[in-house]
Design a protein around this motif. Structure first.
Motif, PDB file in Angstrom:
ATOM      1  N   GLN A   8       6.979  -1.952   4.704  1.00  0.00           N
ATOM      2  CA  GLN A   8       5.762  -1.342   4.144  1.00  0.00           C
ATOM      3  C   GLN A   8       4.783  -1.036   5.269  1.00  0.00           C
ATOM      4  O   GLN A   8       4.446  -1.907   6.051  1.00  0.00           O
ATOM      5  N   TRP A  10       0.965  -0.007   6.547  1.00  0.00           N
ATOM      6  CA  TRP A  10      -0.400  -0.302   6.123  1.00  0.00           C
ATOM      7  C   TRP A  10      -1.348   0.587   6.905  1.00  0.00           C
ATOM      8  O   TRP A  10      -1.154   0.829   8.093  1.00  0.00           O
ATOM      9  N   CYS A  12      -5.428   1.535   8.022  1.00  0.00           N
ATOM     10  CA  CYS A  12      -6.802   1.065   8.167  1.00  0.00           C
ATOM     11  C   CYS A  12      -7.715   2.018   7.404  1.00  0.00           C
ATOM     12  O   CYS A  12      -7.677   3.237   7.630  1.00  0.00           O
ATOM     13  N   THR A  13      -8.531   1.484   6.513  1.00  0.00           N
ATOM     14  CA  THR A  13      -9.419   2.321   5.715  1.00  0.00           C
ATOM     15  C   THR A  13     -10.608   2.838   6.522  1.00  0.00           C
ATOM     16  O   THR A  13     -11.314   3.728   6.069  1.00  0.00           O
ATOM     17  N   LYS A  52      -8.343  -7.378   9.043  1.00  0.00           N
ATOM     18  CA  LYS A  52      -7.069  -7.219   8.328  1.00  0.00           C
ATOM     19  C   LYS A  52      -7.299  -6.826   6.872  1.00  0.00           C
ATOM     20  O   LYS A  52      -6.546  -6.020   6.324  1.00  0.00           O
ATOM     21  N   VAL A  53      -8.358  -7.334   6.255  1.00  0.00           N
ATOM     22  CA  VAL A  53      -8.633  -7.028   4.849  1.00  0.00           C
ATOM     23  C   VAL A  53      -9.034  -5.571   4.643  1.00  0.00           C
ATOM     24  O   VAL A  53      -9.083  -5.103   3.503  1.00  0.00           O
ATOM     25  N   ASP A  54      -9.312  -4.851   5.723  1.00  0.00           N
ATOM     26  CA  ASP A  54      -9.669  -3.431   5.621  1.00  0.00           C
ATOM     27  C   ASP A  54      -8.442  -2.514   5.626  1.00  0.00           C
ATOM     28  O   ASP A  54      -8.593  -1.299   5.640  1.00  0.00           O
ATOM     29  N   PHE A  55      -7.250  -3.096   5.604  1.00  0.00           N
ATOM     30  CA  PHE A  55      -6.007  -2.320   5.548  1.00  0.00           C
ATOM     31  C   PHE A  55      -5.492  -2.323   4.119  1.00  0.00           C
ATOM     32  O   PHE A  55      -5.621  -3.311   3.405  1.00  0.00           O
ATOM     33  N   ILE A  56      -4.914  -1.183   3.728  1.00  0.00           N
ATOM     34  CA  ILE A  56      -4.295  -1.063   2.406  1.00  0.00           C
ATOM     35  C   ILE A  56      -2.872  -0.524   2.588  1.00  0.00           C
ATOM     36  O   ILE A  56      -2.578   0.096   3.602  1.00  0.00           O
ATOM     37  N   PRO A  57      -1.991  -0.761   1.608  1.00  0.00           N
ATOM     38  CA  PRO A  57      -0.646  -0.211   1.723  1.00  0.00           C
ATOM     39  C   PRO A  57      -0.692   1.310   1.869  1.00  0.00           C
ATOM     40  O   PRO A  57      -1.461   1.984   1.179  1.00  0.00           O
ATOM     41  N   TYR A  58       0.104   1.827   2.776  1.00  0.00           N
ATOM     42  CA  TYR A  58       0.151   3.271   3.024  1.00  0.00           C
ATOM     43  C   TYR A  58       1.247   3.900   2.178  1.00  0.00           C
ATOM     44  O   TYR A  58       2.383   3.430   2.167  1.00  0.00           O
ATOM     45  N   GLU A  59       0.897   4.929   1.471  1.00  0.00           N
ATOM     46  CA  GLU A  59       1.850   5.688   0.656  1.00  0.00           C
ATOM     47  C   GLU A  59       1.847   7.121   1.147  1.00  0.00           C
ATOM     48  O   GLU A  59       0.794   7.748   1.193  1.00  0.00           O
TER      49      GLU A  59
END
Length: 60
Positions: A8, A10, A12-13, A52-59
């Motif tokens: 997966q 991830w 960075c937002t 790290k909490v500013d990353f979301i799964p990348y789709e």
């Protein structure tokens, strides 16, 4: 660990940097093959310093 977990990507937002478990973050002490869940909570984005909490799964 499942293949989906270890492959997966991830994102960075804050800056859009993509963490790829296959590449890891050698400069940040994260070896290639390290799943995002296994990265220490104090790791930061190597580009912008986001947490790290500013990353979301990348789709794609």
């Amino acid at each position: 660990m499942t293949t989906a977990t270890t492959t997966q990507l991830w994102i960075c937002t804050r800056c859009g940097m993509i963490y790829d478990p296959a590449e890891g973050d050698p400069d940040g002490g994260i070896a290639p093959g390290t799943a995002f869940a296994d990265i220490p909570d104090d790791w930061v984005c190597p580009v912008c310093g986001a947490r790290k909490v500013d990353f979301i799964p990348y789709e794609d």
